[in-house]
Enzyme design. Structure first.
Site, PDB file in Angstrom:
ATOM      1  N   THR A 156      12.973  60.028  13.896  1.00  0.00           N
ATOM      2  CA  THR A 156      14.146  60.835  13.521  1.00  0.00           C
ATOM      3  C   THR A 156      13.968  62.233  14.124  1.00  0.00           C
ATOM      4  OG1 THR A 156      13.123  61.299  11.381  1.00  0.00           O
ATOM      5  CG2 THR A 156      14.742  59.525  11.474  1.00  0.00           C
ATOM      6  N   LYS A 182       6.746  56.649  11.679  1.00  0.00           N
ATOM      7  CA  LYS A 182       7.519  57.865  11.866  1.00  0.00           C
ATOM      8  C   LYS A 182       7.180  58.807  10.720  1.00  0.00           C
ATOM      9  CE  LYS A 182      11.393  58.849  10.561  1.00  0.00           C
ATOM     10  NZ  LYS A 182      10.972  59.744   9.456  1.00  0.00           N
ATOM     11  N   THR A 193       3.669  56.239   3.303  1.00  0.00           N
ATOM     12  CA  THR A 193       4.177  57.377   4.055  1.00  0.00           C
ATOM     13  C   THR A 193       5.606  57.097   4.451  1.00  0.00           C
ATOM     14  OG1 THR A 193       3.845  58.794   5.942  1.00  0.00           O
ATOM     15  CG2 THR A 193       3.450  56.467   6.288  1.00  0.00           C
ATOM     16  N   GLU A 279       7.768  68.573  10.919  1.00  0.00           N
ATOM     17  CA  GLU A 279       8.955  69.270  11.400  1.00  0.00           C
ATOM     18  C   GLU A 279       8.638  70.719  11.752  1.00  0.00           C
ATOM     19  OE1 GLU A 279      12.646  66.714   9.545  1.00  0.00           O
ATOM     20  OE2 GLU A 279      11.916  68.426   8.421  1.00  0.00           O
ATOM     21  N   ASN A 405      15.778  72.073   8.926  1.00  0.00           N
ATOM     22  CA  ASN A 405      16.197  71.636   7.596  1.00  0.00           C
ATOM     23  C   ASN A 405      17.339  72.423   6.981  1.00  0.00           C
ATOM     24  OD1 ASN A 405      14.526  69.325   6.893  1.00  0.00           O
ATOM     25  ND2 ASN A 405      12.887  70.752   7.444  1.00  0.00           N
TER      26      ASN A 405
END
Lengths: 410, 410
Positions: A156, A182, A193, A279, A405
């Site tokens: 993603t 991922k 996870t 991220e 985010n």
């Protein structure tokens, strides 16, 4: 024979085929968004799942498959829509996905696992899922490229694929484990996870497989945190199809030790890569707590350090702010004596002790800055109260984490 | 007479003098960095302190004063250096600070409280602290400006002072509470907040004062989170000097209710302002959980929502990502039924229900964006399982939070 990393991915073990392609679920025109894993014969299956009360529909379906059925032959994976907070209609969608794939593969639906990741609160686009399955089934392949396609299709906000394959010896034969996962955001796994898939040709008892997976996951995937948020979809699945034809592993012994060591290698590799590719992350940040009176104390302290926003921001800024590490240990809930604690920072540039017996050393800021510069940093904390240790993996907190985010859905 | 907010600060109640000035501890040339609070007569004192195991020396000293001595007449406050992780030498510095101030004020050291905030791991510059005290004592004043000076002197990365004063009626007399605090970062209080000081002229039994403070703090300061990091220095102190000459409050009854209501008003005001002025924050984000079977469930859910990095980043981006709120409730540890849960977002622009019985409503993104735009946003979550409710206050996660904390020490 030791565990050896080979060039390969999720379809490396005998009898596994995979594929990944674009079904049109994800916005954009080029991104792959669906993947499939298939075993030529029924495989024993084990899994660990999120402990979040808000469990996504695929998590509920897979729990049933793992704990009631015990064998599986295929996994259908989609990104972009998590199928979480979707109630009974969402459960029906998960089941319909399994059923549709089962029909195409000539299996029964209870042997098909499903996994989703993406936005919470929206229904799966079932027309696209079904036409995706129509394309996936004929594309299944043992080729290296098919593993790469699958590993890429499940990403993603990840910046790169995460896959590994290893060989090792079981019962005189060359066994293989393949895996992909991922990660990236909403990463603070608790039993599982984000999405992690492992395959192996080893023949191993189903209950022992589950027990071994749990043990390895607790020390690897569950020791990672990107942002402290435990996802609704966390899933780690392993399929063991037995095509190695080894003497079935049914209890403690050398074979189980070999298998566990190989599985640990795979899981640790993926866990570290999830942390490193968190991220917005620019650095892998490892906390290594030693000298603990028991494993649990070491585990809680290590995880608290890598979860602290303040510590993570300091790592981003290459700031030797060891007070934040002491502080994060202090509020972790674990018992330790701050006045006996040492903190040392390590990287490829060397190591430097910042805290000795709870007090700042007279360290060189210049030297500390140099050591904090590479993209992999370890904080080693010695609490001098025993022989146990634990490692946790996290990343720095950066502008890009906020950027990604602040407007994830668009 | 209801609780009335008046123009005033920490020295508003009868018999309190304060001051704030620059002692040269903080870098730069103009910032104030020390403050003092003084009561003309001995005051009953109560306090709540951090639950972090790594407790700063001032926390340890003040705990002794509060729980062993029970009365105090002065507080010496410094910023820039937290005097935490400084071991026995740090304890000696805290005690020396109290002793030096006591000598200048004609008190005994056990009646002098100290409070520090700033970098962890470094010793206090005692020469500057002492010369600061030399300046503070003659500067003590009842003037409004002296409260402003104190409120400004205790700030670190806060963008504005946080102070309040209220009047209310006790025993037919006009009672007063004054207060000031600092917040901004490392804010996830557990029994206390960063540094919060409250004064009152009310005469109240010492143990009852402690009990009332604990109760109010648990519903106000302890319901705030900026970053999930519980500081080593969290302290909330209240001094009650009795100069109102009311009939001493010694148990349950109307007077205690009035006092508690006034204290709650003060603490809630400061708590909300700490959240709103969280490091880098652009929005106050309030979580209001209703319909809970007990207070504890509501409290855990509310606090988990405002602590979630992902939810906080979505609030920054004005993204109606209600799945993240559901997710944060799900991993909180509290029991609730996601399939019965409603989530409504409210602001001065109106309100919009995003989730009904666990499912996303077909809400208008345009309308949601409008409602998420003002600088105060509330998420109301109804779990429809009882009559209890709780409120928690947080802020959004922004680029500036990362910027401030990537290089805090320089």
């Amino acid at each position: 024979m030791a565990v050896e990393i080979i060039d390969g991915g999720i379809n490396a073990p005998a009898g596994f085929k995979t594929c990944g392609l674009r079904a049109g679920i994800k916005e954009g025109k080029t991104n792959k968004d669906m993947a499939m894993i298939y075993s030529q014969v029924p495989a024993n299956v084990a899994g660990t799942f999120t402990r979040n009360i808000v469990k996504a529909a695929p998590v509920k379906w897979d729990s049933k498959v793992v704990f009631e059925e015990g064998t599986a032959q295929a996994v259908v994976i989609n990104v972009a829509v998590a199928n979480a907070s979707t109630g009974l209609p969402g459960m029906k969608d998960a089941e319909d996905t399994a059923e549709y794939a089962a029909k195409k593969l000539g299996l029964k639906k209870e042997n098909v696992l499903v996994a989703s990741t993406g936005v919470i609160g929206f229904r799966l686009p079932m027309d696209k899922i079904k036409s995706g399955i129509d394309m996936l089934v004929p594309a299944l392949s043992e080729e290296r490229q098919a593993a790469l396609d699958a590993a890429n299709a499940i990403l993603t906000t990840d910046t790169h694929k995460k896959e590994i394959a290893v060989t090792f010896e079981i019962d005189g034969k060359k066994a293989t484990i393949g895996a992909m996962c991922k990660g990236s955001g909403m990463i603070h796994p608790n039993m599982g996870t984000m999405l992690s898939f492992i395959t192996t040709d080893v023949d191993i008892d189903k209950d022992l497989l589950q027990k071994t997976l749990r043990e390895v996951v607790s020390k690897t995937f569950n020791m990672v945190s990107v942002d402290g948020d435990t996802s609704t979809n966390d899933t780690c699945l392993i399929l063991a199809n037995g095509l190695l034809k080894n003497k079935k592993i049914e209890g403690e012994g050398k074979d189980l030790d070999e298998f566990k060591a190989a599985l640990y290698t795979v899981a640790e590799f993926l866990a570290k890569n999830i942390a490193k590719d968190g991220e917005g992350a620019t650095r892998l940040f490892t906390a290594h707590v030693v000298g603990a009176p028991d494993y649990e104390t070491a585990r809680i302290l290590a995880k608290s350090i890598i979860t602290s926003n303040l510590t993570k921001a300091a790592i981003f800024g290459r700031d030797a702010n060891c007070g934040r590490i002491m502080c994060a240990m202090g509020y972790s809930g674990a018992e330790f004596d701050p006045d006996k604690t040492d903190v040392t920072i390590k990287s490829s540039e060397g190591s430097i002790k910042l805290v000795e017996n709870g007090l700042n050393t007279d360290f060189s800021e210049e030297e500390a800055l140099k050591i904090l510069t590479p993209d992999e940093i370890t904080a080693e904390c010695d609490i001098k109260s025993g022989e146990f240790e634990a490692t946790a993996w996290g990343c720095d907190l950066t502008y890009d984490y906020v950027k990604i985010n602040a407007d994830y859905r668009s």
